[in-house]
Design an enzyme around this catalytic site. Structure first.
Site, PDB file in Angstrom:
ATOM      1  N   THR A 137     -37.030 -11.733  10.703  1.00  0.00           N
ATOM      2  CA  THR A 137     -36.667 -13.029  10.135  1.00  0.00           C
ATOM      3  C   THR A 137     -35.179 -13.340  10.329  1.00  0.00           C
ATOM      4  O   THR A 137     -34.361 -12.411  10.475  1.00  0.00           O
ATOM      5  CB  THR A 137     -36.979 -13.001   8.621  1.00  0.00           C
ATOM      6  OG1 THR A 137     -36.368 -14.106   7.982  1.00  0.00           O
ATOM      7  CG2 THR A 137     -36.427 -11.745   7.944  1.00  0.00           C
ATOM      8  N   ASP A 138     -34.835 -14.622  10.253  1.00  0.00           N
ATOM      9  CA  ASP A 138     -33.417 -15.007  10.321  1.00  0.00           C
ATOM     10  C   ASP A 138     -32.683 -14.650   9.030  1.00  0.00           C
ATOM     11  O   ASP A 138     -31.452 -14.690   8.990  1.00  0.00           O
ATOM     12  CB  ASP A 138     -33.268 -16.504  10.615  1.00  0.00           C
ATOM     13  CG  ASP A 138     -33.922 -17.423   9.595  1.00  0.00           C
ATOM     14  OD1 ASP A 138     -34.554 -16.924   8.636  1.00  0.00           O
ATOM     15  OD2 ASP A 138     -33.802 -18.660   9.752  1.00  0.00           O
ATOM     16  N   LYS A 167     -36.021  -6.185   5.378  1.00  0.00           N
ATOM     17  CA  LYS A 167     -36.276  -6.535   6.784  1.00  0.00           C
ATOM     18  C   LYS A 167     -35.107  -6.075   7.666  1.00  0.00           C
ATOM     19  O   LYS A 167     -35.320  -5.616   8.788  1.00  0.00           O
ATOM     20  CB  LYS A 167     -36.490  -8.051   6.935  1.00  0.00           C
ATOM     21  CG  LYS A 167     -37.755  -8.593   6.304  1.00  0.00           C
ATOM     22  CD  LYS A 167     -39.046  -8.060   6.923  1.00  0.00           C
ATOM     23  CE  LYS A 167     -39.277  -8.519   8.333  1.00  0.00           C
ATOM     24  NZ  LYS A 167     -40.645  -8.108   8.815  1.00  0.00           N
TER      25      LYS A 167
HETATM   26  P1  NAD Z   1     -47.718 -12.818   4.731  1.00  0.00           P
HETATM   27  O1  NAD Z   1     -47.167 -12.334   3.434  1.00  0.00           O
HETATM   28  O2  NAD Z   1     -48.489 -14.092   4.774  1.00  0.00           O
HETATM   29  O3  NAD Z   1     -48.671 -11.696   5.365  1.00  0.00           O
HETATM   30  C1  NAD Z   1     -48.365 -10.330   5.349  1.00  0.00           C
HETATM   31  C2  NAD Z   1     -49.615  -9.562   5.725  1.00  0.00           C
HETATM   32  O4  NAD Z   1     -49.277  -8.163   5.727  1.00  0.00           O
HETATM   33  C3  NAD Z   1     -50.782  -9.737   4.753  1.00  0.00           C
HETATM   34  O5  NAD Z   1     -51.980  -9.944   5.451  1.00  0.00           O
HETATM   35  C4  NAD Z   1     -50.816  -8.427   3.993  1.00  0.00           C
HETATM   36  O6  NAD Z   1     -52.107  -8.068   3.524  1.00  0.00           O
HETATM   37  C5  NAD Z   1     -50.301  -7.452   5.040  1.00  0.00           C
HETATM   38  N1  NAD Z   1     -49.701  -6.246   4.446  1.00  0.00           N
HETATM   39  C6  NAD Z   1     -48.813  -6.179   3.417  1.00  0.00           C
HETATM   40  N2  NAD Z   1     -48.517  -4.895   3.143  1.00  0.00           N
HETATM   41  C7  NAD Z   1     -49.209  -4.139   4.016  1.00  0.00           C
HETATM   42  C8  NAD Z   1     -49.311  -2.744   4.254  1.00  0.00           C
HETATM   43  N3  NAD Z   1     -48.617  -1.854   3.514  1.00  0.00           N
HETATM   44  N4  NAD Z   1     -50.121  -2.306   5.245  1.00  0.00           N
HETATM   45  C9  NAD Z   1     -50.833  -3.184   6.002  1.00  0.00           C
HETATM   46  N5  NAD Z   1     -50.786  -4.516   5.814  1.00  0.00           N
HETATM   47  C10 NAD Z   1     -49.976  -4.991   4.842  1.00  0.00           C
HETATM   48  O7  NAD Z   1     -46.472 -12.857   5.706  1.00  0.00           O
HETATM   49  P2  NAD Z   1     -46.147 -13.866   6.903  1.00  0.00           P
HETATM   50  O8  NAD Z   1     -45.455 -15.052   6.362  1.00  0.00           O
HETATM   51  O9  NAD Z   1     -47.359 -14.023   7.755  1.00  0.00           O
HETATM   52  O10 NAD Z   1     -45.047 -12.999   7.696  1.00  0.00           O
HETATM   53  C11 NAD Z   1     -45.441 -12.076   8.719  1.00  0.00           C
HETATM   54  C12 NAD Z   1     -44.196 -11.422   9.288  1.00  0.00           C
HETATM   55  O11 NAD Z   1     -43.327 -12.410   9.828  1.00  0.00           O
HETATM   56  C13 NAD Z   1     -43.377 -10.653   8.256  1.00  0.00           C
HETATM   57  O12 NAD Z   1     -42.923  -9.468   8.852  1.00  0.00           O
HETATM   58  C14 NAD Z   1     -42.235 -11.598   7.928  1.00  0.00           C
HETATM   59  O13 NAD Z   1     -41.084 -10.874   7.535  1.00  0.00           O
HETATM   60  C15 NAD Z   1     -42.034 -12.275   9.260  1.00  0.00           C
HETATM   61  N6  NAD Z   1     -41.471 -13.646   9.197  1.00  0.00           N
HETATM   62  C16 NAD Z   1     -42.020 -14.580   8.365  1.00  0.00           C
HETATM   63  C17 NAD Z   1     -41.497 -15.873   8.350  1.00  0.00           C
HETATM   64  C18 NAD Z   1     -42.095 -16.947   7.482  1.00  0.00           C
HETATM   65  O14 NAD Z   1     -41.544 -18.049   7.401  1.00  0.00           O
HETATM   66  N7  NAD Z   1     -43.230 -16.727   6.833  1.00  0.00           N
HETATM   67  C19 NAD Z   1     -40.412 -16.190   9.172  1.00  0.00           C
HETATM   68  C20 NAD Z   1     -39.868 -15.193  10.009  1.00  0.00           C
HETATM   69  C21 NAD Z   1     -40.421 -13.924  10.018  1.00  0.00           C
END
Ligand code: NAD
Ligand code: TYD
Length: 362
Positions: A137-138, A167
């Site tokens: 993430t940013d 992160k």
């Molecule tokens: P989310 O919270 O919607 O989904 C996370 C998923 O990970 C869920 O399906 C959850 O069940 C699973 N999970 C959690 N703990 C776990 C574990 N111990 N073992 C296996 N699975 C596990 O998150 P998201 O918004 O889809 O984000 C996904 C990735 O992208 C993350 O790494 C986040 O840091 C990164 N990210 C998100 C954004 C955003 O705006 N949402 C932006 C940049 C980066």
């Protein structure tokens, strides 16, 4: 040991992960194994359209389970790991940080360690083709002032929330596994995503649902915090691009050049909901529901991403501008009431009560 075309995705039942799996199968089509623990944010129904698709395998399990991760790698011999699994909500990291350290730091460590063991036993072709793509993430870069240049890949890390710190720690581990062991790691740092399947604890889906239901729209602080928004399918296309052609050991920032103040995002949502689902006769326009509430502690003021490395080196461009992506998103929430009901469990309602009931109105 040779690899095959399969990729292992972690966290593929979450918001971005499920969009990634669906778009991967449409765009690339090689098999996907989805390892997901199904935390509150994971929803296998996001991928129910793949129930009879032989290219898709769901495995319920924890990325901290080294034995499980190792055996999945040995059994399926994937050519890549795309690592999304994380605890992802800043407000939850403020009230309960421990899960963030466990999944985001320890979990990423377990994956890297298992990936290293697997990768080191591959034949030469398998070793040079293998990739570990770490999705980040940013927020690791901290907060910008109004006139600061956008975050680039060389901006110093300055995480401010427990989420961002966890992160950042995982990014450093990913970097170290490349530098020390030669593991072919790629890291992406993306701005705020929005789109279908986003859990309604995050700003955009929460505001769409509250606006639809005539509930208050809780804007933190003065509403002038700025985020740089990217439609989720554009994030997925960027990840495919980096996975395909990114330089090993490099970081790529991903963003859509769509900086918006929160209040502008919320008023745009109000107007879209008014247009697509007019309020009952006599009811006020949705903008009237906006309520300023006590700020998030440590609330980062501004994020902005400079994605020029990704466009210059790999030719990636987003397909959506904010207005078109937001329109698609509002329409998706209007058309999927069954999905909304399925995620609004007792635990969800408890989170909403905990996060909002004690926030004083400003
Ligand atoms: P989310 O919270 O919607 O989904 C996370 C998923 O990970 C869920 O399906 C959850 O069940 C699973 N999970 C959690 N703990 C776990 C574990 N111990 N073992 C296996 N699975 C596990 O998150 P998201 O918004 O889809 O984000 C996904 C990735 O992208 C993350 O790494 C986040 O840091 C990164 N990210 C998100 C954004 C955003 O705006 N949402 C932006 C940049 C980066
Ligand atoms: P969020 O979707 O939680 O993403 P992040 O904190 O990772 O950027 O929040 C986006 C912005 O919206 C952030 O500045 C906090 C703000 N916000 C509100 O004003 N009210 C809310 O109810 C929520 C959830 C967020």
């Amino acid at each position: 040991m040779p690899t095959n075309d399969t990729i292992l995705v972690t966290g593929g039942a979450g918001f971005i992960g499920s969009n990634f799996v669906l778009t991967w199968l449409r765009a690339i089509g090689s098999p996907v194994i989805n390892l997901d623990a199904l935390s509150y944010a994971g929803n296998p129904a996001n991928l129910s359209s793949l129930d009879n698709d032989a290219r898709y395998l769901f495995v319920r399990g924890d990325i901290c389970d080294a034995e499980l991760v190792g055996s999945l790698l040995r059994e399926h011999k994937p050519r890549a790991i795309v690592h999304f699994a994380a605890e992802s909500h800043v407000d939850r990291s403020i009230s309960s940080p421990e899960a963030f350290i466990r999944t985001n730091v320890q979990g990423t460590f377990v994956l890297l360690e298992q990936a290293k063991m697997y990768w080191s036993k591959l034949d030469e072709a398998g070793r040079s083709a293998f990739r570990f793509l770490h999705v980040s993430t940013d927020e690791v870069y901290g907060s910008l002032g109004p006139d600061d240049p956008a975050f680039s890949e060389t901006t110093a890390y300055a995480p401010n929330s427990p989420y961002a710190a966890s992160k950042a720690a995982s990014d450093h581990l990913a970097r170290a596994y490349h530098h020390t062991f030669g593991l072919p790691v790629l890291t992406t740092n993306c701005s705020n995503n929005y789109g279908p399947f986003q859990f309604p604890e995050k700003l955009i889906p929460l505001m769409i649902l509250n606006a639809l239901e005539g509930k208050p729209l809780p804007v933190y602080g003065d509403g002038k915090n700025v985020r740089d928004w990217l439609f989720v399918e554009d994030h997925c296309s960027a990840i495919r691009t980096v996975l395909g052609n990114g330089r090993v050991g490099h970081t790529y920032n991903i963003g859509g050049n769509s900086e918006r103040a929160n209040l502008d995002v919320v008023t745009t949502i109000c107007d879209l909901v008014d247009e697509m689902r007019p309020a009952a006769p006599g009811a006020p326009p949705r903008r009237k529901l906006i309520t300023f509430v006590e700020d998030r502690p440590g609330h980062d003021r501004r994020y902005a991403i400079d994605a020029s490395k990704l466009s210059r080196e790999l030719g990636w461009r987003p397909a959506e501008v904010f207005e078109s992506g937001l329109q698609k998103t509002v329409r998706w929430y209007l058309e999927n009431p069954a999905w909304i009901e399925s995620v609004r469990t007792g635990a969800y309602r408890e989170w909403i009560r905990q996060n909002y009931s004690e926030r004083v109105e400003l």
